[in-house]
Design a protein around this motif. Structure first.
Motif, PDB file in Angstrom:
ATOM      1  N   ALA A  18     -17.265  35.404   1.319  1.00 23.15           N
ATOM      2  CA  ALA A  18     -17.033  34.000   1.477  1.00 23.15           C
ATOM      3  C   ALA A  18     -15.728  33.911   2.460  1.00 23.15           C
ATOM      4  CB  ALA A  18     -16.579  33.554  -0.102  1.00 23.15           C
ATOM      5  N   TRP A  19     -14.899  34.923   2.458  1.00 22.24           N
ATOM      6  CA  TRP A  19     -13.681  34.595   3.464  1.00 22.24           C
ATOM      7  C   TRP A  19     -14.177  34.912   4.790  1.00 22.24           C
ATOM      8  CZ3 TRP A  19      -9.427  32.320   3.309  1.00 22.24           C
ATOM      9  CH2 TRP A  19      -8.363  32.636   4.106  1.00 22.24           C
ATOM     10  N   LYS A  20     -15.278  35.481   4.949  1.00 25.24           N
ATOM     11  CA  LYS A  20     -15.833  35.386   6.646  1.00 25.24           C
ATOM     12  C   LYS A  20     -15.976  34.069   6.950  1.00 25.24           C
ATOM     13  CE  LYS A  20     -17.549  40.231   6.411  1.00 25.24           C
ATOM     14  NZ  LYS A  20     -18.739  41.103   5.959  1.00 25.24           N
ATOM     15  N   LEU A  21     -16.476  33.289   5.977  1.00 31.56           N
ATOM     16  CA  LEU A  21     -16.894  31.852   6.427  1.00 31.56           C
ATOM     17  C   LEU A  21     -15.744  30.999   6.288  1.00 31.56           C
ATOM     18  CD1 LEU A  21     -18.826  29.616   7.191  1.00 31.56           C
ATOM     19  CD2 LEU A  21     -19.201  29.233   4.636  1.00 31.56           C
ATOM     20  N   PHE A  22     -14.748  30.899   5.115  1.00 31.42           N
ATOM     21  CA  PHE A  22     -13.609  30.031   5.108  1.00 31.42           C
ATOM     22  C   PHE A  22     -12.390  30.349   5.820  1.00 31.42           C
ATOM     23  CE2 PHE A  22     -16.323  28.694   1.463  1.00 31.42           C
ATOM     24  CZ  PHE A  22     -15.974  27.509   1.434  1.00 31.42           C
ATOM     25  N   GLY A  23     -12.299  31.666   5.891  1.00 33.57           N
ATOM     26  CA  GLY A  23     -11.026  32.120   6.801  1.00 33.57           C
ATOM     27  C   GLY A  23     -11.208  32.245   8.177  1.00 33.57           C
ATOM     28  N   THR A  24     -12.190  31.452   8.708  1.00 34.59           N
ATOM     29  CA  THR A  24     -12.264  31.962  10.214  1.00 34.59           C
ATOM     30  C   THR A  24     -12.622  30.309  10.675  1.00 34.59           C
ATOM     31  OG1 THR A  24     -14.696  32.210  10.247  1.00 34.59           O
ATOM     32  CG2 THR A  24     -13.083  33.985   9.944  1.00 34.59           C
ATOM     33  N   LEU A  25     -12.898  30.288  12.197  1.00 33.95           N
ATOM     34  CA  LEU A  25     -13.470  28.915  12.682  1.00 33.95           C
ATOM     35  C   LEU A  25     -14.881  28.804  12.219  1.00 33.95           C
ATOM     36  CD1 LEU A  25     -11.983  28.993  16.221  1.00 33.95           C
ATOM     37  CD2 LEU A  25     -11.568  27.435  14.523  1.00 33.95           C
ATOM     38  N   GLU A  26     -15.624  29.697  11.694  1.00 35.83           N
ATOM     39  CA  GLU A  26     -16.879  29.348  11.419  1.00 35.83           C
ATOM     40  C   GLU A  26     -16.957  28.351  10.285  1.00 35.83           C
ATOM     41  OE1 GLU A  26     -19.698  31.087  12.386  1.00 35.83           O
ATOM     42  OE2 GLU A  26     -18.152  31.733  13.770  1.00 35.83           O
ATOM     43  N   ILE A  27     -16.047  28.129   9.448  1.00 35.38           N
ATOM     44  CA  ILE A  27     -16.285  26.905   8.556  1.00 35.38           C
ATOM     45  C   ILE A  27     -16.282  25.511   9.258  1.00 35.38           C
ATOM     46  CG2 ILE A  27     -13.706  26.724   8.100  1.00 35.38           C
ATOM     47  CD1 ILE A  27     -16.537  26.230   5.498  1.00 35.38           C
ATOM     48  N   ALA A  28     -15.458  25.419  10.474  1.00 34.87           N
ATOM     49  CA  ALA A  28     -15.576  24.282  11.184  1.00 34.87           C
ATOM     50  C   ALA A  28     -16.870  24.064  11.685  1.00 34.87           C
ATOM     51  CB  ALA A  28     -14.394  24.422  12.400  1.00 34.87           C
ATOM     52  N   LYS A  29     -17.423  25.033  12.436  1.00 35.36           N
ATOM     53  CA  LYS A  29     -18.798  25.241  13.032  1.00 35.36           C
ATOM     54  C   LYS A  29     -19.938  24.728  11.964  1.00 35.36           C
ATOM     55  CE  LYS A  29     -17.767  28.571  16.476  1.00 35.36           C
ATOM     56  NZ  LYS A  29     -17.765  30.113  16.654  1.00 35.36           N
ATOM     57  N   PHE A  30     -19.583  25.313  10.874  1.00 35.30           N
ATOM     58  CA  PHE A  30     -20.515  24.963   9.704  1.00 35.30           C
ATOM     59  C   PHE A  30     -20.427  23.717   9.265  1.00 35.30           C
ATOM     60  CE2 PHE A  30     -21.042  24.860   4.986  1.00 35.30           C
ATOM     61  CZ  PHE A  30     -22.400  25.446   4.742  1.00 35.30           C
ATOM     62  N   VAL A  31     -19.424  23.043   9.008  1.00 28.74           N
ATOM     63  CA  VAL A  31     -19.375  21.626   8.412  1.00 28.74           C
ATOM     64  C   VAL A  31     -19.856  20.509   9.541  1.00 28.74           C
ATOM     65  CG1 VAL A  31     -17.487  21.989   6.846  1.00 28.74           C
ATOM     66  CG2 VAL A  31     -16.973  20.870   9.132  1.00 28.74           C
ATOM     67  N   GLU A  32     -19.755  20.956  11.032  1.00 26.91           N
ATOM     68  CA  GLU A  32     -20.226  19.926  12.096  1.00 26.91           C
ATOM     69  C   GLU A  32     -21.818  20.131  11.925  1.00 26.91           C
ATOM     70  OE1 GLU A  32     -19.229  18.611  16.407  1.00 26.91           O
ATOM     71  OE2 GLU A  32     -19.250  20.949  16.232  1.00 26.91           O
ATOM     72  N   LYS A  33     -22.275  21.215  11.588  1.00 25.93           N
ATOM     73  CA  LYS A  33     -23.746  21.544  11.725  1.00 25.93           C
ATOM     74  C   LYS A  33     -24.413  20.955  10.560  1.00 25.93           C
ATOM     75  CE  LYS A  33     -27.260  24.809  12.056  1.00 25.93           C
ATOM     76  NZ  LYS A  33     -27.448  26.198  11.584  1.00 25.93           N
ATOM     77  N   GLU A  34     -23.787  21.240   9.378  1.00 26.75           N
ATOM     78  CA  GLU A  34     -24.436  21.098   7.927  1.00 26.75           C
ATOM     79  C   GLU A  34     -24.086  19.697   7.259  1.00 26.75           C
ATOM     80  OE1 GLU A  34     -26.724  23.067   6.483  1.00 26.75           O
ATOM     81  OE2 GLU A  34     -26.334  24.465   8.296  1.00 26.75           O
ATOM     82  N   MET A  35     -23.115  19.096   7.928  1.00 28.27           N
ATOM     83  CA  MET A  35     -22.651  17.738   7.104  1.00 28.27           C
ATOM     84  C   MET A  35     -22.535  16.688   8.327  1.00 28.27           C
ATOM     85  SD  MET A  35     -19.672  19.340   4.666  1.00 28.27           S
ATOM     86  CE  MET A  35     -19.622  17.955   3.650  1.00 28.27           C
ATOM     87  N   PRO A  36     -23.542  16.415   9.026  1.00 25.72           N
ATOM     88  CA  PRO A  36     -23.380  15.355   9.942  1.00 25.72           C
ATOM     89  C   PRO A  36     -23.480  13.948   9.654  1.00 25.72           C
ATOM     90  CG  PRO A  36     -25.805  16.102   9.794  1.00 25.72           C
ATOM     91  CD  PRO A  36     -24.928  16.860   8.902  1.00 25.72           C
ATOM     92  N   GLN A  37     -23.469  13.820   8.122  1.00 24.56           N
ATOM     93  CA  GLN A  37     -23.538  12.580   7.478  1.00 24.56           C
ATOM     94  C   GLN A  37     -21.868  12.243   7.299  1.00 24.56           C
ATOM     95  OE1 GLN A  37     -24.675  15.338   6.190  1.00 24.56           O
ATOM     96  NE2 GLN A  37     -24.016  15.692   4.052  1.00 24.56           N
ATOM     97  N   ILE A  38     -21.256  13.195   7.301  1.00 25.36           N
ATOM     98  CA  ILE A  38     -19.794  12.897   7.038  1.00 25.36           C
ATOM     99  C   ILE A  38     -18.959  13.343   8.499  1.00 25.36           C
ATOM    100  CG2 ILE A  38     -17.627  14.011   5.857  1.00 25.36           C
ATOM    101  CD1 ILE A  38     -19.584  14.412   3.526  1.00 25.36           C
ATOM    102  N   PHE A  39     -19.154  14.219   8.874  1.00 25.15           N
ATOM    103  CA  PHE A  39     -18.624  14.785  10.349  1.00 25.15           C
ATOM    104  C   PHE A  39     -19.149  14.450  11.414  1.00 25.15           C
ATOM    105  CE2 PHE A  39     -16.818  17.613   6.814  1.00 25.15           C
ATOM    106  CZ  PHE A  39     -15.513  17.172   7.061  1.00 25.15           C
ATOM    107  N   GLN A  40     -18.744  13.646  12.319  1.00 28.00           N
ATOM    108  CA  GLN A  40     -19.135  13.132  13.621  1.00 28.00           C
ATOM    109  C   GLN A  40     -19.111  14.364  14.525  1.00 28.00           C
ATOM    110  OE1 GLN A  40     -18.265   9.259  14.776  1.00 28.00           O
ATOM    111  NE2 GLN A  40     -19.225   9.263  16.736  1.00 28.00           N
ATOM    112  N   LYS A  41     -17.884  14.795  14.653  1.00 27.80           N
ATOM    113  CA  LYS A  41     -17.466  15.911  15.550  1.00 27.80           C
ATOM    114  C   LYS A  41     -16.590  16.652  14.866  1.00 27.80           C
ATOM    115  CE  LYS A  41     -17.930  15.416  20.305  1.00 27.80           C
ATOM    116  NZ  LYS A  41     -17.419  15.009  21.791  1.00 27.80           N
TER     117      LYS A  41
END
Length: 158
Positions: A18-41
């Motif tokens: 879990a930390w590999k996702l939440f502890g890195t920039l991966e979480i930012a890339k993840f939310v932009e890709k997986e949550m387009p209804q919330i995050f425009q960019k």
């Protein structure tokens, strides 16, 4: 006035995964890709994911809260698996908040389970007390739920 709200979700993966996702920039890339209804960019404006990194979050119009803001990584503790960001420009600061901090903490529960604890801490000027209603863990809860599904799908076989 000071406040704090929290959300916890149990994950069916080891804390290190879990930390590999939440502890890195991966979480930012993840939310932009997986949550387009919330995050425009979600833009990296400074840094490489280490302490001091700055992201600009732009929300889809109509989402409660500010349309965008910049947040800075103010704490990354890989041993305790804690990452904190603080709003440093725009957004909540323009709405009377003097502090708006988001903390992700991955807590080891067992060999193949962990808890993602999301916390928002804030300080708000008294004359903007009505804006306290904008503080919600709903988006963090959505991120945790999507991350749980993603991690379950992509966990390494035993």
């Amino acid at each position: 006035m000071f406040g704090k709200v929290e959300h916890e979700l149990e994950l069916e993966v080891a804390a290190n995964e879990a930390w590999k996702l939440f502890g890195t920039l991966e979480i930012a890339k993840f939310v932009e890709k997986e949550m387009p209804q919330i995050f425009q960019k979600v833009e990296l404006t400074e840094g490489d994911g280490a302490l001091g990194t700055v992201l600009k979050l732009t929300f889809v119009p109509g989402i409660p809260g500010p349309p965008s803001y910049k947040e800075k990584f103010t704490k990354i503790d890989n041993e305790k698996r804690i990452k904190e960001t603080e709003v440093v420009e725009g957004g909540y600061l323009e709405l009377g908040f003097t502090l708006f901090r988001v903390r992700f903490e991955v807590i080891e529960k067992g060999e193949d389970s962990s808890i993602i604890k999301s916390t928002i801490e804030y300080e708000l000027k008294e004359d903007h007390a009505a804006n306290e209603s904008l503080v919600s863990t709903q988006i963090l809860a959505n991120i945790a739920e999507l991350a749980k599904n993603y991690l379950n799908k992509n966990k390494a076989p035993k």
